[in-house]
Motif scaffolding. Structure first.
Motif, PDB file in Angstrom:
ATOM      1  N   LEU A 139       0.830  -1.204   0.000  1.00 23.65           N
ATOM      2  CA  LEU A 139       0.000   0.000   0.000  1.00 23.65           C
ATOM      3  C   LEU A 139       0.867   1.258   0.000  1.00 23.65           C
ATOM      4  O   LEU A 139       0.368   2.361  -0.109  1.00 23.65           O
ATOM      5  N   GLY A 140       2.179   1.066   0.135  1.00 21.55           N
ATOM      6  CA  GLY A 140       3.111   2.192   0.168  1.00 21.55           C
ATOM      7  C   GLY A 140       3.669   2.488  -1.205  1.00 21.55           C
ATOM      8  O   GLY A 140       2.964   2.982  -2.093  1.00 21.55           O
ATOM      9  N   PHE A 141       4.940   2.115  -1.423  1.00 24.12           N
ATOM     10  CA  PHE A 141       5.569   2.586  -2.665  1.00 24.12           C
ATOM     11  C   PHE A 141       5.143   1.817  -3.909  1.00 24.12           C
ATOM     12  O   PHE A 141       5.224   2.351  -5.002  1.00 24.12           O
ATOM     13  N   LEU A 142       4.643   0.559  -3.761  1.00 27.61           N
ATOM     14  CA  LEU A 142       4.173  -0.140  -4.969  1.00 27.61           C
ATOM     15  C   LEU A 142       2.959   0.585  -5.547  1.00 27.61           C
ATOM     16  O   LEU A 142       2.871   0.835  -6.749  1.00 27.61           O
ATOM     17  N   PHE A 203      -0.248  -8.898  -7.570  1.00 27.03           N
ATOM     18  CA  PHE A 203       0.307  -8.183  -8.722  1.00 27.03           C
ATOM     19  C   PHE A 203       1.832  -8.164  -8.637  1.00 27.03           C
ATOM     20  O   PHE A 203       2.522  -8.459  -9.606  1.00 27.03           O
ATOM     21  N   LEU A 204       2.338  -7.852  -7.449  1.00 29.31           N
ATOM     22  CA  LEU A 204       3.792  -7.754  -7.281  1.00 29.31           C
ATOM     23  C   LEU A 204       4.460  -9.113  -7.516  1.00 29.31           C
ATOM     24  O   LEU A 204       5.442  -9.218  -8.251  1.00 29.31           O
ATOM     25  N   LEU A 205       3.907 -10.147  -6.912  1.00 28.98           N
ATOM     26  CA  LEU A 205       4.591 -11.444  -6.945  1.00 28.98           C
ATOM     27  C   LEU A 205       4.364 -12.231  -8.237  1.00 28.98           C
ATOM     28  O   LEU A 205       5.234 -12.974  -8.665  1.00 28.98           O
ATOM     29  N   CYS A 226      13.635  -6.152  -9.556  1.00 28.14           N
ATOM     30  CA  CYS A 226      14.464  -6.254  -8.340  1.00 28.14           C
ATOM     31  C   CYS A 226      13.563  -6.370  -7.123  1.00 28.14           C
ATOM     32  O   CYS A 226      13.784  -7.192  -6.233  1.00 28.14           O
ATOM     33  N   LEU A 227      12.522  -5.543  -7.091  1.00 27.62           N
ATOM     34  CA  LEU A 227      11.594  -5.548  -5.958  1.00 27.62           C
ATOM     35  C   LEU A 227      10.806  -6.858  -5.928  1.00 27.62           C
ATOM     36  O   LEU A 227      10.611  -7.455  -4.869  1.00 27.62           O
ATOM     37  N   LYS A 469      15.460 -11.320 -17.878  1.00 27.93           N
ATOM     38  CA  LYS A 469      16.766 -11.991 -17.826  1.00 27.93           C
ATOM     39  C   LYS A 469      17.517 -11.676 -16.527  1.00 27.93           C
ATOM     40  O   LYS A 469      17.673 -10.501 -16.166  1.00 27.93           O
ATOM     41  N   GLY A 470      17.914 -12.728 -15.823  1.00 26.03           N
ATOM     42  CA  GLY A 470      18.711 -12.542 -14.616  1.00 26.03           C
ATOM     43  C   GLY A 470      17.952 -12.056 -13.395  1.00 26.03           C
ATOM     44  O   GLY A 470      18.547 -11.758 -12.367  1.00 26.03           O
ATOM     45  N   ARG A 471      16.633 -11.927 -13.493  1.00 27.86           N
ATOM     46  CA  ARG A 471      15.839 -11.444 -12.354  1.00 27.86           C
ATOM     47  C   ARG A 471      14.596 -12.322 -12.174  1.00 27.86           C
ATOM     48  O   ARG A 471      14.119 -12.930 -13.126  1.00 27.86           O
ATOM     49  N   ALA A 472      14.093 -12.332 -10.960  1.00 29.68           N
ATOM     50  CA  ALA A 472      12.830 -13.009 -10.619  1.00 29.68           C
ATOM     51  C   ALA A 472      12.695 -14.384 -11.273  1.00 29.68           C
ATOM     52  O   ALA A 472      11.786 -14.594 -12.083  1.00 29.68           O
ATOM     53  N   PRO A 473      13.574 -15.338 -10.913  1.00 31.45           N
ATOM     54  CA  PRO A 473      13.495 -16.653 -11.567  1.00 31.45           C
ATOM     55  C   PRO A 473      12.238 -17.454 -11.229  1.00 31.45           C
ATOM     56  O   PRO A 473      12.022 -18.516 -11.804  1.00 31.45           O
TER      57      PRO A 473
END
Ligand SMILES: [Zn+2]
Length: 521
Positions: A139-142, A203-205, A226-227, A469-473
């Motif tokens: 509820l904050g920065f996202l 949404f984030l995950l 990254c987040l 690529k290289g993130r969130a596998p």
């Protein structure tokens, strides 16, 4: 925390009047509530008698002062990224600041004066205080970041994707989630302000990267990823030292790039707290263990009990009391349909009835079971190989078709189950690959009583690469390996591991894994 607020105000009054606070602070209930303190930033400032989140030295973990920057037509306090980290607070430095504030009658290093929790058996609140990812992240920065992406006022910015909102909403609306996610994805357009924290979490995950990949410029997508990856790692059931190291790096990059990408004014205290969150997880465990989600759902249950404006506390009391009486009464009922029905109503969940279960191979097969009189030849061949018997002997065995099974803590559905219109609870991750496929979609189940065998008739998928690529596998692109009617794979259900989120975006098949199965919406 809302219910705690009046109490804190009361404590402040007592301080001002010079009354003894130890009698209040000694109450056992406060100690239990505050063993680890989780609250939003407004409550935090109030409880610790500190500056508000936008004030000077508002961080409770370090002595970062923050800087005032321009924001729209006004100004705001920003907590910029620093290569050399600000000095961490200690019990001694906090005590000194508090005493100075009392003597000088003005705030010193963020403190207005004494705070009541100091008198509790533990007093290192800068250690016991945790960061709530529900308020801080979701509820904050996202929410702020997503608003910036789509808000008309940022149409000149490189991150503006408001003109592609229909495309994003279309992807979102087409996602069918497993039954574990209770809230089906809602459109962003005209809805974002009404989204619940759990929708932001999903949404984030899971959906975020597939929805904005190819739409959001690459540097912004990688920053967002990254987040996503760090949150996933910090929400796992088990977190290793290697995971924490990776999180540190990811969140460092995220914080460092926040101001260059979105402007200095977006680096509020919630973003600054990212520099403390890994330490918080090291001390207290995964983020789900102390998030405000569970308290919020309790608030929901309590508010359901209120029907009028008068005697609210009485209504809450009687609702809880009568529920307890009912629970006891149900226990004394004789076994039968009435008992099962009442239990289901009380648990507000569809718990499978034991009478409808058939014992399968390392699972329960849920009835009804339908006898398969005609078996397609290709399937018969596969079954005979699986059972290690000759194909012509197969006719002497009773083979049943089932649409769902229960295994470990999950119910695995199949495509032929009538209930799957809204959900996709038939996409499953396997413990180990079969023919290089470790993701399957179950068409239906086959159950044989003797020899006891339960097999999923499935389409197989292979994971190709991660979407960014290289993130969130944990978010990966899939390739279909077998789909035709005569080309289904037979998978023993003993290999079924867990549910996953299946999505289709820009013509690609994508899956996302769950970080844990403890948190519920
Ligand atoms: Zn800090």
């Amino acid at each position: 925390m809302n219910t705690f607020f009046p109490f804190v105000k009361e404590m402040r009054t007592l301080y001002n009047e010079g009354l003894s606070v130890e009698t209040i602070a000694g109450k056992q209930t406060i100690y239990i509530i505050t063993n680890t303190l989780t609250m939003d930033l407004q409550a935090q400032a109030c409880v610790f008698n500190m500056m508000q989140h936008n004030g000077l030295c508002a961080c409770i973990f370090c002595e970062e002062t923050g800087v005032v920057v321009k924001s729209g037509k006004g100004h705001t306090r920003s907590f910029p990224y620093r290569e050399i980290k600000p000095k961490a607070r200690t019990s001694e430095s906090i005590d000194a600041s508090v005493e100075q504030a009392v003597q000088q009658k003005k705030p010193v290093c963020g403190f207005h004066g004494r705070y009541i929790l100091k008198h509790l058996p533990w007093n290192e609140f800068h250690v016991n205080c945790t960061i709530d990812y529900m308020h801080g992240f979701l509820l904050g920065f996202l929410k702020r970041m997503m608003t910036l992406w789509i808000d008309g006022s940022s149409f000149e910015q490189p991150y503006f994707i408001g003109h592609k909102l229909k495309e994003i909403d279309k992807t979102l609306k087409n996602i069918k989630t497993p039954y574990i996610i209770h809230r089906t994805p809602r459109k962003i357009q005209n809805n974002l302000n009404h989204w619940k924290a759990s929708e932001f979490r999903s949404f984030l995950l899971y959906y975020g990267i597939p929805c904005v990949e190819g739409i959001l410029p690459n540097s912004y997508l990688e920053h967002f990823a990254c987040l996503v990856e760090a949150t996933f790692l910090l929400l796992q059931e088990k977190i290793t030292a290697k995971d924490l190291n990776r999180c540190k790096k990811l969140l460092d990059v995220f914080y460092k790039c926040m101001a260059p990408l979105y402007g200095e004014e977006t680096c509020g205290l919630n973003v600054h707290n990212l520099s403390h969150i890994v330490e918080c997880v090291e001390n207290w465990g995964p983020l789900w263990a102390y998030s405000c989600f569970s308290f919020d759902s309790c608030n929901g249950e309590i508010s359901k009990a209120i029907h009028g404006k008068g005697n609210v506390s009485g209504e809450v009391y009687w609702a809880v009391h009568s529920e307890k009486i009912l629970e006891n009464e149900i226990k004394s009922l004789p076994h039968g349909k009435a008992k099962v029905l009442l239990k289901e109503i009380m648990s507000s969940r569809n718990t499978p009835n034991n009478e409808n279960l058939e014992v399968g191979e390392q699972c329960y097969v849920m009835k009804p079971l339908v006898k398969m009189n005609i078996i397609p030849p290709s399937l018969a061949k596969e079954i005979s190989i699986h059972l290690k018997i000759e194909e012509d002997k197969l006719q002497r065995i009773d083979i049943f078709k089932a649409v769902k099974i229960q295994r470990n803590r999950f119910v695995f559905y199949s495509k032929q189950c009538g209930r799957v219109k809204q959900n996709n609870s038939y996409t499953v991750l396997l413990q180990q690959p079969i023919n290089r496929c470790d993701i399957v979609q179950v068409e239906y189940f086959i159950h044989i009583s003797s020899p006891r065998t339960t097999i999923g008739v499935c389409s197989g998928f292979q994971r190709v690469h991660s979407l960014v690529k290289g993130r969130a596998p944990h978010i990966q692109v899939l390739e279909l390996k077998s789909q035709e009617e005569d080309n289904f794979m037979l998978v023993p259900v003993s290999l079924f591991e867990e549910h996953i989120v299946y999505m289709e975006a820009s013509g690609r098949k994508i899956i996302a894994r769950f970080p844990n199965f403890i948190e519920r919406d």
